[in-house]
Write a protein that holds these residues in place. Sequence first.
Motif, PDB file in Angstrom:
ATOM      1  N   LEU A  84       1.082  -1.050   0.053  1.00 53.86           N
ATOM      2  CA  LEU A  84       0.035   0.001   0.207  1.00 53.86           C
ATOM      3  C   LEU A  84       0.808   1.314   0.094  1.00 53.86           C
ATOM      4  O   LEU A  84       0.730   2.263  -0.680  1.00 53.86           O
ATOM      5  N   SER A  85       1.843   1.368   0.807  1.00 59.37           N
ATOM      6  CA  SER A  85       2.839   2.408   0.847  1.00 59.37           C
ATOM      7  C   SER A  85       3.489   2.742  -0.644  1.00 59.37           C
ATOM      8  O   SER A  85       3.728   3.724  -0.837  1.00 59.37           O
ATOM      9  N   ALA A  86       3.857   1.625  -1.125  1.00 55.47           N
ATOM     10  CA  ALA A  86       4.606   1.627  -2.398  1.00 55.47           C
ATOM     11  C   ALA A  86       3.555   2.024  -3.571  1.00 55.47           C
ATOM     12  O   ALA A  86       3.981   3.043  -4.268  1.00 55.47           O
ATOM     13  N   LEU A  87       2.364   1.721  -3.468  1.00 50.55           N
ATOM     14  CA  LEU A  87       1.389   2.112  -4.413  1.00 50.55           C
ATOM     15  C   LEU A  87       0.915   3.682  -4.276  1.00 50.55           C
ATOM     16  O   LEU A  87       0.927   4.237  -5.188  1.00 50.55           O
ATOM     17  N   SER A  88       0.928   3.962  -3.055  1.00 51.34           N
ATOM     18  CA  SER A  88       0.690   5.371  -2.633  1.00 51.34           C
ATOM     19  C   SER A  88       1.635   6.458  -3.212  1.00 51.34           C
ATOM     20  O   SER A  88       1.598   7.346  -3.844  1.00 51.34           O
ATOM     21  N   GLU A  89       3.009   6.118  -2.937  1.00 53.84           N
ATOM     22  CA  GLU A  89       4.022   6.782  -3.306  1.00 53.84           C
ATOM     23  C   GLU A  89       4.499   6.854  -4.867  1.00 53.84           C
ATOM     24  O   GLU A  89       4.512   7.866  -5.531  1.00 53.84           O
ATOM     25  N   ALA A 114       9.901   5.022  -5.917  1.00 51.79           N
ATOM     26  CA  ALA A 114       8.805   5.121  -4.787  1.00 51.79           C
ATOM     27  C   ALA A 114       8.555   3.589  -4.272  1.00 51.79           C
ATOM     28  O   ALA A 114       8.223   3.418  -2.947  1.00 51.79           O
ATOM     29  N   ILE A 115       8.541   2.680  -5.078  1.00 51.19           N
ATOM     30  CA  ILE A 115       8.317   1.179  -4.660  1.00 51.19           C
ATOM     31  C   ILE A 115       9.583   0.701  -3.859  1.00 51.19           C
ATOM     32  O   ILE A 115       9.434   0.190  -2.799  1.00 51.19           O
ATOM     33  N   ALA A 116      10.715   0.931  -4.316  1.00 51.11           N
ATOM     34  CA  ALA A 116      11.943   0.369  -3.701  1.00 51.11           C
ATOM     35  C   ALA A 116      12.124   1.279  -2.345  1.00 51.11           C
ATOM     36  O   ALA A 116      13.022   0.626  -1.431  1.00 51.11           O
TER      37      ALA A 116
END
Length: 407
Positions: A27-32, A53-55
């Motif tokens: 979720l954090s990766a998707l948001s960023e 953002a994912i990494a």
Amino acid sequence: MIDKKPSSQGGSESELRLQLEKRSWALSALSEAAAALARADSTDRLIEEVCNAIAAQSPYAVAWVGQALDDEEKTVKVLGGAGSAVAYIQNLVMSWSNQKPSGMGPAGKCIRSNRSVVLADVEMDVGFAPWRELAHQYGIRSSIGCPIPDGQAHPFGCLLVYSTVPNAFGPDEVMLFESLAHEIGFGLRAIERQHQLDIQIHEKEQTQERLAGALRSTIEAMSKTMEWRDPYTAGHQKRVAQISIALARKLGMDNDTIQALYMAAMVHDIGKVAVPAEILTKPTHLTELEMKMVQEHAETGFQILKDIPFPWPIAEMVHQHHERLDGSGYPKGLIGDQIIQEARILAVADTIEAMATHRPYRPARGLNAAMEEISAEAGIKLDSKVVDAALELMKEGNSLQEIIESI
């Protein structure tokens, strides 16, 4: 009383925490990544920022985007990536062919099947054998590959995310990363459409510039032809054009209108081709009949220009440049607002130039006399705002005098 099994309960709680943690990472990766997609204005920047953002979320060691090429090898080209283990992708050889070992990894399978591919543990997956040793060096244990749609038979490419823990990608994480891959595809297509649009706009602007240049050259050639017939007024049209431009700029007119005004001024006396040269060069005052012949040049000029598909009303500007606000002008005796703004500017510029320069039948009266004349006619025959602009130019420096003397 029923005995509880702490070990089983502890395992269940531990598993739940892990599931929640995995979901939180995704979720954090998707948001960023969504925020990165929104601000990206180029393909390179989109890929770089999404992968960053994912990494940025632990334990995703590396994220990268690959493009499925339609070459003979069916190469998967790495377009960009990020993460602590980004060096892992630097020398990867990958394909989406089902005939090559390099096509048996998650990227190849994902593109070939157009479906997401999850490797729960890369150390156990047979197809991952070509990359297993290198992945082990970077602590990579699991991965997900999601197709990036392109609206074609096969995907544009794929989004690959690698984790340092096994089983990092459950059904919920797959759904989230699939959603992100679709957004990446949409973003890439939008950027490509904008790029193509920018190219088309640039090409159109270049075409317009070439056409405007050709039109300008043609107008100037027509003007020069006129001056060859009448050496006494050589440079007259060009001086009127320069004065008109100065007045238009002072009045805050846009560049497109100024360009049109310049062209109209350069041929405003083109109708004099129908006037005998001996009348144009006559060293004494003209008779009433000769004056009437000269005055017909405004109508003749209009007839010459009216069928040329100019993008501006140049023919009408030429037609009206001798009209006056009180109706005393020619050829139509127009009044007030019946006279277009460009023609009003030409009228003032033409008056200034005519009085300030030499004529066959009289010497030049000078710029000061010309300014007195237009001041006396302001609001009566000539547009007062245009006259005011001319007076301001006169006060600010020698620009008008320089135009009069320059040609």
